[in-house]
Design a protein around this motif. Structure first.
Motif, PDB file in Angstrom:
ATOM      1  N   LEU A  75       0.804  -1.217   0.000  1.00 26.41           N
ATOM      2  CA  LEU A  75       0.000   0.000   0.000  1.00 26.41           C
ATOM      3  C   LEU A  75       0.838   1.269   0.000  1.00 26.41           C
ATOM      4  CD1 LEU A  75      -2.822  -0.925   2.526  1.00 26.41           C
ATOM      5  CD2 LEU A  75      -2.996  -0.763   0.043  1.00 26.41           C
ATOM      6  N   CYS A  76       1.990   1.239   0.650  1.00 21.07           N
ATOM      7  CA  CYS A  76       2.787   2.447   0.821  1.00 21.07           C
ATOM      8  C   CYS A  76       3.456   2.882  -0.470  1.00 21.07           C
ATOM      9  CB  CYS A  76       3.843   2.251   1.904  1.00 21.07           C
ATOM     10  SG  CYS A  76       4.785   3.738   2.240  1.00 21.07           S
ATOM     11  N   GLY A  77       4.022   1.958  -1.222  1.00 17.57           N
ATOM     12  CA  GLY A  77       4.742   2.342  -2.429  1.00 17.57           C
ATOM     13  C   GLY A  77       6.059   2.987  -2.063  1.00 17.57           C
ATOM     14  N   GLY A  78       6.472   3.964  -2.830  1.00 17.59           N
ATOM     15  CA  GLY A  78       7.730   4.643  -2.556  1.00 17.59           C
ATOM     16  C   GLY A  78       8.922   3.795  -2.932  1.00 17.59           C
ATOM     17  N   ARG A  79      10.007   3.968  -2.204  1.00 16.55           N
ATOM     18  CA  ARG A  79      11.245   3.242  -2.452  1.00 16.55           C
ATOM     19  C   ARG A  79      11.371   2.059  -1.508  1.00 16.55           C
ATOM     20  NH1 ARG A  79      14.993   8.601  -3.145  1.00 16.55           N
ATOM     21  NH2 ARG A  79      14.129   9.183  -5.168  1.00 16.55           N
ATOM     22  N   THR A  80      12.412   1.281  -1.704  1.00 18.56           N
ATOM     23  CA  THR A  80      12.638   0.121  -0.853  1.00 18.56           C
ATOM     24  C   THR A  80      12.870   0.541   0.592  1.00 18.56           C
ATOM     25  OG1 THR A  80      13.624  -1.013  -2.743  1.00 18.56           O
ATOM     26  CG2 THR A  80      14.001  -1.982  -0.593  1.00 18.56           C
ATOM     27  N   ALA A  81      13.533   1.645   0.811  1.00 18.02           N
ATOM     28  CA  ALA A  81      13.747   2.140   2.179  1.00 18.02           C
ATOM     29  C   ALA A  81      12.413   2.471   2.845  1.00 18.02           C
ATOM     30  CB  ALA A  81      14.648   3.366   2.157  1.00 18.02           C
ATOM     31  N   ASP A  82      11.461   2.984   2.082  1.00 14.51           N
ATOM     32  CA  ASP A  82      10.141   3.258   2.635  1.00 14.51           C
ATOM     33  C   ASP A  82       9.418   1.966   2.992  1.00 14.51           C
ATOM     34  OD1 ASP A  82      10.503   6.017   2.256  1.00 14.51           O
ATOM     35  OD2 ASP A  82       9.837   5.851   0.172  1.00 14.51           O
ATOM     36  N   ALA A  83       9.619   0.925   2.184  1.00 13.33           N
ATOM     37  CA  ALA A  83       9.017  -0.371   2.490  1.00 13.33           C
ATOM     38  C   ALA A  83       9.607  -0.950   3.772  1.00 13.33           C
ATOM     39  CB  ALA A  83       9.229  -1.345   1.323  1.00 13.33           C
ATOM     40  N   LEU A  84      10.901  -0.765   3.984  1.00 16.02           N
ATOM     41  CA  LEU A  84      11.523  -1.218   5.234  1.00 16.02           C
ATOM     42  C   LEU A  84      10.920  -0.490   6.427  1.00 16.02           C
ATOM     43  CD1 LEU A  84      15.270  -1.381   4.173  1.00 16.02           C
ATOM     44  CD2 LEU A  84      13.805  -3.311   4.742  1.00 16.02           C
ATOM     45  N   LYS A  85      10.739   0.806   6.308  1.00 14.63           N
ATOM     46  CA  LYS A  85      10.162   1.588   7.402  1.00 14.63           C
ATOM     47  C   LYS A  85       8.717   1.192   7.656  1.00 14.63           C
ATOM     48  CE  LYS A  85      13.003   5.547   6.184  1.00 14.63           C
ATOM     49  NZ  LYS A  85      12.989   6.871   5.554  1.00 14.63           N
ATOM     50  N   THR A  86       7.958   1.009   6.594  1.00 17.24           N
ATOM     51  CA  THR A  86       6.556   0.637   6.741  1.00 17.24           C
ATOM     52  C   THR A  86       6.423  -0.751   7.356  1.00 17.24           C
ATOM     53  OG1 THR A  86       6.068   1.954   4.790  1.00 17.24           O
ATOM     54  CG2 THR A  86       4.373   0.440   5.506  1.00 17.24           C
ATOM     55  N   GLY A  87       7.268  -1.689   6.929  1.00 21.33           N
ATOM     56  CA  GLY A  87       7.258  -3.019   7.525  1.00 21.33           C
ATOM     57  C   GLY A  87       7.650  -2.998   8.989  1.00 21.33           C
ATOM     58  N   THR A  88       8.570  -2.102   9.345  1.00 25.25           N
ATOM     59  CA  THR A  88       8.955  -1.960  10.745  1.00 25.25           C
ATOM     60  C   THR A  88       7.793  -1.448  11.588  1.00 25.25           C
ATOM     61  OG1 THR A  88      11.236  -1.502  10.085  1.00 25.25           O
ATOM     62  CG2 THR A  88      10.605  -0.861  12.306  1.00 25.25           C
ATOM     63  N   VAL A  89       7.085  -0.450  11.078  1.00 28.69           N
ATOM     64  CA  VAL A  89       5.924   0.072  11.798  1.00 28.69           C
ATOM     65  C   VAL A  89       4.861  -1.019  11.942  1.00 28.69           C
ATOM     66  CG1 VAL A  89       4.028   1.745  11.700  1.00 28.69           C
ATOM     67  CG2 VAL A  89       6.344   2.454  11.128  1.00 28.69           C
ATOM     68  N   ALA A  90       4.626  -1.787  10.895  1.00 31.32           N
ATOM     69  CA  ALA A  90       3.650  -2.876  10.961  1.00 31.32           C
ATOM     70  C   ALA A  90       4.088  -3.923  11.986  1.00 31.32           C
ATOM     71  CB  ALA A  90       3.472  -3.522   9.586  1.00 31.32           C
ATOM     72  N   GLY A  91       5.376  -4.249  12.026  1.00 31.22           N
ATOM     73  CA  GLY A  91       5.877  -5.219  13.001  1.00 31.22           C
ATOM     74  C   GLY A  91       5.711  -4.740  14.429  1.00 31.22           C
ATOM     75  N   VAL A  92       5.964  -3.460  14.661  1.00 33.50           N
ATOM     76  CA  VAL A  92       5.789  -2.904  16.009  1.00 33.50           C
ATOM     77  C   VAL A  92       4.320  -2.938  16.407  1.00 33.50           C
ATOM     78  CG1 VAL A  92       5.924  -0.757  17.338  1.00 33.50           C
ATOM     79  CG2 VAL A  92       7.861  -1.483  15.979  1.00 33.50           C
TER      80      VAL A  92
END
Length: 151
Positions: A75-92
């Motif tokens: 859903l977030c899109g953006g760059r791979t770094a944004d996907a890492l951040k979004t996945g981190t937020v989802a994990g938390v």
């Protein structure tokens, strides 16, 4: 591409525009059009929250933590770094309900006279589970970003 005598710069620009209109970018077909710009922090947090809630609700499904990260990264899109951040937020977000329940039980059992070793082991279990959930969310975020580039 260096223009020669037979190719004008207008032809090169129109070729780049045509390749972007077909479904890829001029330099990279991995990303969908418009996804090469970094995502806003609000988007990262919002979609991370959505993915974390989805992963928590689907906790009865195997690898739900990865699925929550996939939803957030897609859903977030953006760059791979944004996907890492979004996945981190989802994990938390997926870790919080589990940690709250365990800490509540530890608090209740602490007054019931449980030995201190029980609390130490429980905290170790919470730490390992949190690391698993957080890592799975990050992997899912990157996988969701990859899937967004493919579909």
């Amino acid at each position: 591409m260096v223009p020669d005598d037979t190719t004008s710069t207008d032809d090169i620009d129109s070729a780049d525009a045509a390749s972007q209109a077909v479904g890829g970018t001029a330099s990279n077909d991995f990303l969908t059009p418009g996804d090469d710009a970094p995502a806003d922090l609000v988007d990262v947090l919002l979609y991370g929250l959505v993915g974390g809630i989805a992963g928590s609700v689907l906790s009865f499904v195997p690898f739900a933590t990865v699925l929550g990260g996939v939803i957030a990264g897609y859903l977030c899109g953006g760059r791979t770094a944004d996907a890492l951040k979004t996945g981190t937020v989802a994990g938390v977000v997926m870790t919080l309900p589990f940690a709250a329940i365990v800490f509540f039980l530890l608090f209740v059992l602490g007054f019931a006279g449980a030995p201190a070793e029980f609390g130490i082991i429980a905290l170790l279990v919470v730490g390992v589970a949190a690391a698993y959930t957080l890592g799975s969310g990050i992997v899912g975020g990157v996988l969701g970003h990859y899937l967004r580039g493919q579909f």
